[in-house]
Motif scaffolding. Sequence first.
Motif, PDB file in Angstrom:
ATOM      1  N   ASP A  15      -9.182 -10.436  -8.844  1.00  0.00           N
ATOM      2  CA  ASP A  15      -9.806  -9.471  -7.931  1.00  0.00           C
ATOM      3  C   ASP A  15      -9.202  -8.076  -8.068  1.00  0.00           C
ATOM      4  OD1 ASP A  15     -11.681 -11.064  -6.850  1.00  0.00           O
ATOM      5  OD2 ASP A  15     -10.891 -11.081  -4.814  1.00  0.00           O
ATOM      6  N   LYS A  18     -11.617  -5.025  -8.637  1.00  0.00           N
ATOM      7  CA  LYS A  18     -12.345  -4.695  -7.405  1.00  0.00           C
ATOM      8  C   LYS A  18     -11.418  -4.015  -6.394  1.00  0.00           C
ATOM      9  CE  LYS A  18     -15.624  -5.295  -4.149  1.00  0.00           C
ATOM     10  NZ  LYS A  18     -14.919  -4.804  -2.957  1.00  0.00           N
ATOM     11  N   GLU A  19     -10.214  -4.558  -6.247  1.00  0.00           N
ATOM     12  CA  GLU A  19      -9.281  -4.016  -5.254  1.00  0.00           C
ATOM     13  C   GLU A  19      -8.771  -2.635  -5.668  1.00  0.00           C
ATOM     14  OE1 GLU A  19      -7.969  -8.114  -2.971  1.00  0.00           O
ATOM     15  OE2 GLU A  19      -6.613  -7.403  -4.524  1.00  0.00           O
ATOM     16  N   SER A  20      -8.619  -2.405  -6.973  1.00  0.00           N
ATOM     17  CA  SER A  20      -8.236  -1.064  -7.448  1.00  0.00           C
ATOM     18  C   SER A  20      -9.336  -0.068  -7.137  1.00  0.00           C
ATOM     19  CB  SER A  20      -8.017  -1.056  -8.966  1.00  0.00           C
ATOM     20  OG  SER A  20      -7.008  -1.931  -9.323  1.00  0.00           O
ATOM     21  N   ASP A  22     -11.670  -0.281  -4.834  1.00  0.00           N
ATOM     22  CA  ASP A  22     -11.731  -0.058  -3.381  1.00  0.00           C
ATOM     23  C   ASP A  22     -10.694   0.974  -2.940  1.00  0.00           C
ATOM     24  OD1 ASP A  22     -13.786  -1.819  -2.991  1.00  0.00           O
ATOM     25  OD2 ASP A  22     -12.519  -3.482  -2.313  1.00  0.00           O
ATOM     26  N   MET A  23      -9.485   0.840  -3.489  1.00  0.00           N
ATOM     27  CA  MET A  23      -8.425   1.770  -3.103  1.00  0.00           C
ATOM     28  C   MET A  23      -8.742   3.186  -3.597  1.00  0.00           C
ATOM     29  SD  MET A  23      -4.344   1.463  -3.623  1.00  0.00           S
ATOM     30  CE  MET A  23      -4.068   0.453  -2.183  1.00  0.00           C
ATOM     31  N   ALA A  26     -11.296   4.713  -1.373  1.00  0.00           N
ATOM     32  CA  ALA A  26     -10.724   5.112  -0.081  1.00  0.00           C
ATOM     33  C   ALA A  26     -10.054   6.479  -0.212  1.00  0.00           C
ATOM     34  CB  ALA A  26      -9.731   4.066   0.408  1.00  0.00           C
ATOM     35  N   PHE A 115      -1.396   5.166 -10.053  1.00  0.00           N
ATOM     36  CA  PHE A 115      -1.340   3.766  -9.650  1.00  0.00           C
ATOM     37  C   PHE A 115      -1.963   2.875 -10.720  1.00  0.00           C
ATOM     38  CE2 PHE A 115      -1.412   5.969  -5.527  1.00  0.00           C
ATOM     39  CZ  PHE A 115      -0.243   5.461  -4.988  1.00  0.00           C
ATOM     40  N   CYS A 116      -1.326   1.742 -10.941  1.00  0.00           N
ATOM     41  CA  CYS A 116      -1.892   0.741 -11.849  1.00  0.00           C
ATOM     42  C   CYS A 116      -1.680  -0.602 -11.166  1.00  0.00           C
ATOM     43  CB  CYS A 116      -1.201   0.803 -13.208  1.00  0.00           C
ATOM     44  SG  CYS A 116      -1.861  -0.377 -14.372  1.00  0.00           S
ATOM     45  N   LEU A 117      -2.705  -1.102 -10.496  1.00  0.00           N
ATOM     46  CA  LEU A 117      -2.556  -2.313  -9.693  1.00  0.00           C
ATOM     47  C   LEU A 117      -2.504  -3.572 -10.550  1.00  0.00           C
ATOM     48  CD1 LEU A 117      -2.887  -0.380  -7.400  1.00  0.00           C
ATOM     49  CD2 LEU A 117      -4.535  -1.920  -6.354  1.00  0.00           C
TER      50      LEU A 117
END
Lengths: 117, 131
Positions: A15, A18-20, A22-23, A26, A115-117
């Motif tokens: 995920d 998708k979560e990257s 979303d952030m 935001a 950032f690199c999630l």
Amino acid sequence: MNLLFILNKPPYSSDIGKESLDMALAHATFDDTVSLLFTGQGVWQLKTDQFAKLAGLKEFTRLYTGLDLYDIDQLFVSENALDTEQLTRDQLMVEASVLNDEAISRLINQQDRVFCL
Amino acid sequence: MTTRFSILVTGSPFTSQAHHSAQCFVDALYSKGHQVTSVFLYGDGSYVANQLMHPANDESHPHQHWRELAQKHGFKLQACVSAAAKRGILSREDSELSGKSSFNVTSPYEIAGLGAWVEAVANSDKSLHFS
């Protein structure tokens, strides 16, 4: 604030893509200047003709074609990654600037946060 | 000079070193006079907000350790609402809204939107990510 999100993972193995996204959205919503860099296997997130539904997954990558709604217009793709993954620019669903490693280094240096999630 | 940090933790509590490293780092920051605007738990990092976590006595307890650090230093300890909810990490309020029979997030842990993270970044001088 200038933020860069480095997306280096394939779209559906976790995920994180998708979560990257979303952030990143935001941050863009709150008026940060957001750039996205696709590198490594992350370039597959931009591949045209995804059929995530066949695997029972939500095709979150469609959002990449609507990023102008969030004022995100800085999309970058690693030239090296395209070569390694044997993808060409016309197989990508969006217009993105293709950068060599030196240009990627300059891009990273221009940011307030990376950032690199 | 005081530096303000926003801390993002996305690693899973028991299959990564993320929480242990972040906890050591945050404690060290305060011991040197720095501050933390938020410890934001995202992705699998949000699992640590589950107060039902109950490891054996002689094992590490990342949930309890964050709880103690947040109480000692007073920083915000926030888990992303969407990341947490899909992993079954629910505050009392979110549990009631979704018609679940129980909840597992209590203070000092908070459930927050991604906007809280954006704010934490905006109010900090540096951001660090533990994955």
